[in-house]
Design an enzyme around this catalytic site. Structure first.
Site, mmCIF file in Angstrom:
data_model
loop_
_atom_site.group_PDB
_atom_site.id
_atom_site.type_symbol
_atom_site.label_atom_id
_atom_site.label_comp_id
_atom_site.label_asym_id
_atom_site.label_seq_id
_atom_site.Cartn_x
_atom_site.Cartn_y
_atom_site.Cartn_z
ATOM 1 N N SER A 59 0.834 -1.209 0.000
ATOM 2 C CA SER A 59 0.000 0.000 0.000
ATOM 3 C C SER A 59 0.867 1.257 0.000
ATOM 4 C CB SER A 59 -0.914 0.016 1.219
ATOM 5 O OG SER A 59 -1.674 -1.158 1.279
HETATM 6 N N1 SAM Z 1 -0.369 -4.907 4.187
HETATM 7 C C1 SAM Z 1 0.373 -5.171 2.974
HETATM 8 C C2 SAM Z 1 1.719 -4.513 2.933
HETATM 9 O O1 SAM Z 1 2.063 -3.767 3.841
HETATM 10 O O2 SAM Z 1 2.444 -4.800 1.969
HETATM 11 C C3 SAM Z 1 -0.397 -4.821 1.728
HETATM 12 C C4 SAM Z 1 -1.363 -5.823 1.412
HETATM 13 S S1 SAM Z 1 -2.057 -5.932 -0.166
HETATM 14 C C5 SAM Z 1 -2.805 -4.374 -0.425
HETATM 15 C C6 SAM Z 1 -3.405 -7.025 0.308
HETATM 16 C C7 SAM Z 1 -2.969 -8.429 0.649
HETATM 17 O O3 SAM Z 1 -4.112 -9.154 1.125
HETATM 18 C C8 SAM Z 1 -2.412 -9.222 -0.518
HETATM 19 O O4 SAM Z 1 -1.133 -9.691 -0.213
HETATM 20 C C9 SAM Z 1 -3.416 -10.383 -0.672
HETATM 21 O O5 SAM Z 1 -2.826 -11.592 -1.096
HETATM 22 C C10 SAM Z 1 -3.959 -10.496 0.739
HETATM 23 N N2 SAM Z 1 -5.251 -11.176 0.890
HETATM 24 C C11 SAM Z 1 -6.346 -11.119 0.089
HETATM 25 N N3 SAM Z 1 -7.321 -11.893 0.624
HETATM 26 C C12 SAM Z 1 -6.834 -12.415 1.767
HETATM 27 C C13 SAM Z 1 -7.368 -13.294 2.771
HETATM 28 N N4 SAM Z 1 -8.598 -13.788 2.706
HETATM 29 N N5 SAM Z 1 -6.574 -13.632 3.810
HETATM 30 C C14 SAM Z 1 -5.304 -13.152 3.903
HETATM 31 N N6 SAM Z 1 -4.745 -12.343 2.988
HETATM 32 C C15 SAM Z 1 -5.516 -11.979 1.945
#
Ligand code: SAM
Length: 222
Positions: A59
């Protein structure tokens, strides 16, 4: 040294966006360049999301900072993050809650769970645990949580996350497909839940049991 200078400039620009001193000081300490793929290192201190592979992103710094402020993080808290991605957001929260606190960060994609874990290890964050799994189900093992930070957009507020939030707790999460809103959800000491609309955002989708269903075109299955 070059990274430190760029980081200081980024933090200065976040200060102008009214981010709290507590969050700014955490962001000043976390080396974001250690949380992006090496090909993007030179852009690590630009205030923008960056690709981390597997169609996911780290993000933008202002969004991480804003979510930390909305969560009103305090030292010693137990925090659940959904969507570890690069591990950067977890590292910033870990700086704020300190060594007496703990972050549990769930990631559904194995390669990214490993990426986050390695980045956090390299940057020295021992108060973060990365878990591989479906975060839309929460993480009952260590519930209830003081704070829950969801970093992928859900179709609706996942019930297990409400249940796993402590009375007096705060959760921030984006909701919606395409047109998304960020919500601040508070649970009062007597269990009453309120939901406040913060505004429009753009996040990748939350995929899972209480998230969106992924369409697998090879198998022709949902
Ligand atoms: N917090 C992260 C960072 O600092 O880099 C950014 C995260 S990115 C915007 C969103 C993440 O959520 C992705 O890595 C995606 O694979 C994960 N994601 C999506 N659905 C999910 C779920 N049900 N459980 C865990 N992770 C999930």
């Amino acid at each position: 040294m070059e990274y430190e200078r760029k980081r200081a400039l980024l933090v200065k620009s976040l200060k102008e966006q009214n981010i709290s001193d507590k969050t700014l000081s955490a962001m000043m300490k976390v080396p974001r360049h250690l949380f992006v793929p090496s090909v993007h290192m030179s852009q690590a201190y630009v205030d923008s999301p960056l690709p981390i592979g597997h169609a996911q992103t780290i993000s933008a710094p202002h969004m991480v900072a804003m979510m930390c402020d909305l969560l009103e993080l305090q030292e010693g808290q137990k925090v659940l993050e959904i969507g570890a991605g690069s591990g950067y957001n977890a590292a910033v929260m870990a700086e704020i809650i300190g060594q007496k606190g703990k972050i549990y960060s769930i990631e559904r994609l194995e390669k990214l769970a490993v990426f986050a874990w390695e980045n956090l290890e390299r940057a020295g964050y021992s108060n973060v645990e990365v878990i591989l799994g479906d975060g839309s189900l929460g993480y009952p093992d260590h519930a209830p949580y003081d704070r829950i930070c969801v970093t992928a957009s859900a179709p609706d507020t996942p019930k297990p996350l409400i249940e796993q939030l402590k009375p007096g707790g705060i959760m921030v999460l984006p909701e919606g497909e395409g047109y998304q809103r960020l919500y601040i959800i508070r649970k009062s000491m007597d269990g009453e839940v309120t939901k406040q609309d913060w505004g429009g955002v753009i996040f990748v989708p939350l995929i899972g049991h209480h998230g969106f269903k992924i369409y697998n075109s090879r198998r022709g299955q949902k």
